[in-house]
Design a protein around this motif. Structure first.
Motif, PDB file in Angstrom:
ATOM      1  N   ALA A 238      13.124   7.716  -3.263  1.00  0.00           N
ATOM      2  CA  ALA A 238      14.457   8.211  -2.917  1.00  0.00           C
ATOM      3  C   ALA A 238      15.400   7.063  -2.578  1.00  0.00           C
ATOM      4  O   ALA A 238      16.611   7.221  -2.596  1.00  0.00           O
ATOM      5  CB  ALA A 238      14.361   9.178  -1.738  1.00  0.00           C
TER       6      ALA A 238
ATOM      7  N   ALA B 124      15.373   8.321   6.441  1.00  0.00           N
ATOM      8  CA  ALA B 124      15.779   9.455   5.622  1.00  0.00           C
ATOM      9  C   ALA B 124      14.709   9.772   4.596  1.00  0.00           C
ATOM     10  O   ALA B 124      14.533  10.923   4.204  1.00  0.00           O
ATOM     11  CB  ALA B 124      17.106   9.155   4.941  1.00  0.00           C
TER      12      ALA B 124
ATOM     13  N   LYS C 270      16.597  16.084   5.203  1.00  0.00           N
ATOM     14  CA  LYS C 270      16.320  14.671   5.498  1.00  0.00           C
ATOM     15  C   LYS C 270      16.949  14.368   6.841  1.00  0.00           C
ATOM     16  O   LYS C 270      18.140  14.585   7.035  1.00  0.00           O
ATOM     17  CB  LYS C 270      16.925  13.772   4.418  1.00  0.00           C
TER      18      LYS C 270
ATOM     19  N   ARG D  78      26.206   7.780   5.234  1.00  0.00           N
ATOM     20  CA  ARG D  78      26.250   7.157   3.914  1.00  0.00           C
ATOM     21  C   ARG D  78      24.847   7.053   3.320  1.00  0.00           C
ATOM     22  O   ARG D  78      24.643   7.305   2.137  1.00  0.00           O
ATOM     23  CB  ARG D  78      26.883   5.764   4.053  1.00  0.00           C
ATOM     24  N   THR D  79      23.878   6.692   4.161  1.00  0.00           N
ATOM     25  CA  THR D  79      22.500   6.591   3.692  1.00  0.00           C
ATOM     26  C   THR D  79      21.998   7.938   3.185  1.00  0.00           C
ATOM     27  O   THR D  79      21.403   8.036   2.108  1.00  0.00           O
ATOM     28  CB  THR D  79      21.591   6.114   4.844  1.00  0.00           C
ATOM     29  N   LEU D  80      22.271   8.977   3.953  1.00  0.00           N
ATOM     30  CA  LEU D  80      21.819  10.311   3.551  1.00  0.00           C
ATOM     31  C   LEU D  80      22.467  10.718   2.234  1.00  0.00           C
ATOM     32  O   LEU D  80      21.824  11.306   1.363  1.00  0.00           O
ATOM     33  CB  LEU D  80      22.144  11.322   4.655  1.00  0.00           C
TER      34      LEU D  80
ATOM     35  N   GLU E  92      23.549   8.682  -0.100  1.00  0.00           N
ATOM     36  CA  GLU E  92      22.939   7.871  -1.165  1.00  0.00           C
ATOM     37  C   GLU E  92      21.584   8.437  -1.568  1.00  0.00           C
ATOM     38  O   GLU E  92      21.161   8.287  -2.705  1.00  0.00           O
ATOM     39  CB  GLU E  92      22.766   6.421  -0.699  1.00  0.00           C
ATOM     40  N   GLN E  93      20.911   9.082  -0.626  1.00  0.00           N
ATOM     41  CA  GLN E  93      19.608   9.651  -0.965  1.00  0.00           C
ATOM     42  C   GLN E  93      19.724  11.094  -1.451  1.00  0.00           C
ATOM     43  O   GLN E  93      18.734  11.812  -1.499  1.00  0.00           O
ATOM     44  CB  GLN E  93      18.673   9.562   0.237  1.00  0.00           C
TER      45      GLN E  93
END
Lengths: 306, 362
Positions: free
Chosen positions: A5, A262, B188, B206-208, B210-211
């Protein structure tokens, strides 16, 4: 747990962005410290720059005006420190700490009317062909102007300190202010300029947070970034390129730990959260094992009569 | 000479301060109420709403009340100092508005048996300490329903603050209701370990994104994740603690609003009348402590109707967000068919429900 991911390209691209505020503030502080001035007020100058830049950008509608105002705001606050330490010969550590406290208070006062407002968007630099390249395009050629400006600034500071006569004088003042004074250099004037430069850079770093990275105004939004920048300068042994490396490391591990969380990786979150601080310190301590030292006159008070 | 004048002035100032202090204490008709805040009053979220409650108290009682507040107080020894100072300054009632103030509140309350304390979101009480909290998980159920319907990537990002029961309840409630309307949904979760750090919250959002997350739920106090979602484009968010309407109609498609004003007014009145007693108040959508902010037009009408119907059934008490059959994350049984969770379990909730991945940090 699913590492697939995490997209390494996006990861590198966002670490470059995450590192910019630390980088800008640290490179400015590096110049100030090279001239012998230990200014612990980075956090205060950053937050002042953040609100000055935000207010100016909102009023004028132009991010560029915002950044100019941020640099001016940071430099103006640093002049207070310069007055205390150069004119009244106050203790540098105490003056710097006072500057941080003052900056935090001043910024929340200035920011009263700006809560919940959105700033004008800053354009990203889309270079037609380059930014379409696979991998490299996303990593290197699709950021906002300030990212490239911060790289250029690091290169410029490095070249200035290493190759120019003015840079040599600045370093001489920082190494031995009495000798520099004896040679006829204006120690206080040079230090004043170095402090103002440090303040302007810290202001830009703060504005990068309030105008691009977050982007909005909230009180106390720099949340300790100034202290990280201060630490980076020390661990980078006062060398510009190592400041860049340290900033990337810190930004990189910060972004990576969020990504790992995440992705649900099975490392306890507490360890992930402290990892940016630990890893940055470790790497830079190892690297600073060479003989480079702090500028010899760092933190010492200069008076022409002594 | 200079020093003598200085000392003279200092002595005079001290004398003035002392007489001033006595003067204030003798005016007992004015009730002094203190508020301890964890963030700045301008955070646009949690502390902002508490401060609105404080202003409502001032508006209600006018010159019969005097309120004082201290903002951005760290959770720890500093909090104890601030509360002690407030009590010494003559505050009769002190609201401590963050979970981390729990032990400091109890400690200070022991030293000032005549001062009443109200601690938000905690579980420890004393004869002069009451607690109050809102059933945010009821709002999370509504959010989860909308989120489950709105996501296209089937990945919902959740920014947690600290792994405490209040936050875990929210995650569980949102997940249960998202899953109910969308069986493929996945959560997540990122723990920020802060209530308020805009840069970190923006990075987490932003990380979430992007994933692959296209709906972001937050349990942190700033509006930074909203701004990050707006910049990213096709991402939906919910206002947290405050309406955050400046980000409507998109990315913010609804919100949970804390409404403390009626409670603060009631408790201040109780102290004035001398009828205050230590209670554990835990109110939800029904009594109005938890509000659901306007669901914007970015949400399809049928989803909006579904969410509002859920809200109404929770408000009337017909439906409890934690209704069985439910299992814990490890697969063990928690609630049987039709059984609802009791407040005791909810107050100390330290486990995920079945289907959530990852571990709760210990």
């Amino acid at each position: 747990m699913d590492l697939s991911a995490i997209n390494p390209v996006l990861l590198v691209a966002s670490l470059i962005v995450a590192a910019v505020p630390f980088l800008l503030a640290a490179i400015g502080e590096l110049v100030a410290e090279k001239s012998g001035m230990l200014n612990l007020g980075v956090e205060g100058m950053m937050i002042t720059g953040a609100i000055c830049g935000f207010a100016a950008a909102v009023q004028s509608g132009s991010p560029l005006t915002g950044f100019l105002a941020a640099a001016a705001g940071g430099a103006a606050l640093s002049l207070l420190y310069a007055f205390l330490t150069l004119a009244t010969l106050a203790n540098q550590v105490a003056s710097g700490l006072a500057l941080t406290l003052f900056g935090l208070g001043l910024s929340s006062k200035l920011g009263r009317g700006y809560v919940g407002i959105k700033p004008p968007a800053s354009a990203t630099l889309d270079i037609p062909v380059l930014s379409d390249l696979p991998v490299v395009g996303r990593i290197l050629f699709s950021h906002d102007v300030m990212v490239y400006f911060s790289f250029a600034l690091v290169a410029a500071v490095w070249a200035f300190l290493k190759y120019t006569r003015a840079g040599l004088i600045l370093r001489a003042v920082g190494e031995n202010h009495d000798a520099a004074h004896a040679l006829g250099y204006k120690v206080k004037l040079i230090r004043l300029m170095a402090i103002a430069f440090g303040g302007a850079c810290a202001g830009l770093g703060g504005a990068y947070i309030s105008l691009i990275r977050v982007p909005q105004w909230t009180e106390g939004m720099t949340a300790g970034a100034g202290w990280i920048a201060l630490a980076l300068v020390v661990f980078a042994s006062w060398k510009p390129w190592r400041v860049l490396l340290g900033a990337w490391l810190f930004g990189g591990v910060t972004v990576l730990q969020l990504n790992l969380q995440a992705a649900g990786i099975a490392i306890p979150v507490e360890y992930l959260s402290i990892s940016p601080y630990l890893i940055t310190i470790l790497v830079l301590v190892v690297m600073s094992a060479d003989r480079s030292r702090a500028p010899a006159s760092l933190g010492r008070i200069f008076h022409a009569s002594q | 000479m200079l020093r003598r004048t200085f000392l003279g002035t200092a002595a005079m100032a001290l004398a003035l301060a002392l007489t001033g202090g006595v003067h204030a204490a003798s005016h007992s008709d004015k009730v002094k109420v203190g508020f301890v805040y964890v963030g700045p009053v301008g955070d646009g979220g949690w502390t902002y709403e508490h401060d609105k409650g404080r202003q409502a108290v001032e508006a209600e009682f006018g010159d019969k009340v005097e309120t004082v507040f201290v903002e951005s107080v760290p959770e720890g020894p500093d909090a104890e100092r601030v509360m002690t100072q407030m009590a010494l300054d003559g505050a009769k009632l002190i609201f401590t508005t963050s979970f981390g103030y729990m032990d400091p509140t109890i400690n200070v309350a022991k030293k000032f048996p005549d001062v009443k304390f109200e601690h938000a979101t905690g579980y420890k009480t004393a004869p002069n300490v009451g607690t109050y909290s809102a059933r945010f998980y009821e709002g999370r159920a509504v959010q989860g329903t909308i989120a489950g319907r709105m996501t296209e990537s089937n990945i919902i990002g959740y920014i947690g603050s600290y792994p405490i029961p209040e936050v875990i309840r929210g995650i569980n409630s949102a997940y249960i209701h998202a899953k109910k309307v969308n069986p493929d949904v996945e959560f997540k979760i990122v723990w920020a370990f802060t209530w308020f750090d805009p840069a970190k919250e923006a990075d987490a959002a932003r990380t979430l994104i992007e994933q692959g997350a296209d709906v972001i739920l937050q349990h942190t106090d700033s509006t930074a994740p909203q701004a990050a979602a707006e910049a990213a484009g096709n991402v939906y968010t919910f206002g947290q603690a405050s309406d955050m309407a400046e980000f409507a109609p998109k990315p913010r498609i609804s919100s949970i609003i804390d409404n403390w004003a009626p409670y603060y007014i009631k408790q201040v009145k109780a102290v004035m009348d001398g009828t205050w007693k230590s209670e554990m108040t835990w109110d939800g959508i029904g009594p109005g402590m938890v509000g659901i902010g306007e669901i914007t037009d970015a949400v399809p009408a049928e989803v909006k109707a579904e969410a509002l119907a859920l809200k109404d059934s929770i408000a009337s008490g017909a439906y409890h967000p934690f209704t069985g059959p439910l299992k814990k994350q490890d697969g063990s049984d928690w609630l049987a068919e039709g059984e609802t969770a009791d407040d005791r379990t909810l107050a100390g909730m330290n486990f995920y429900v079945e289907g959530l991945t990852g571990d709760i940090p210990q």
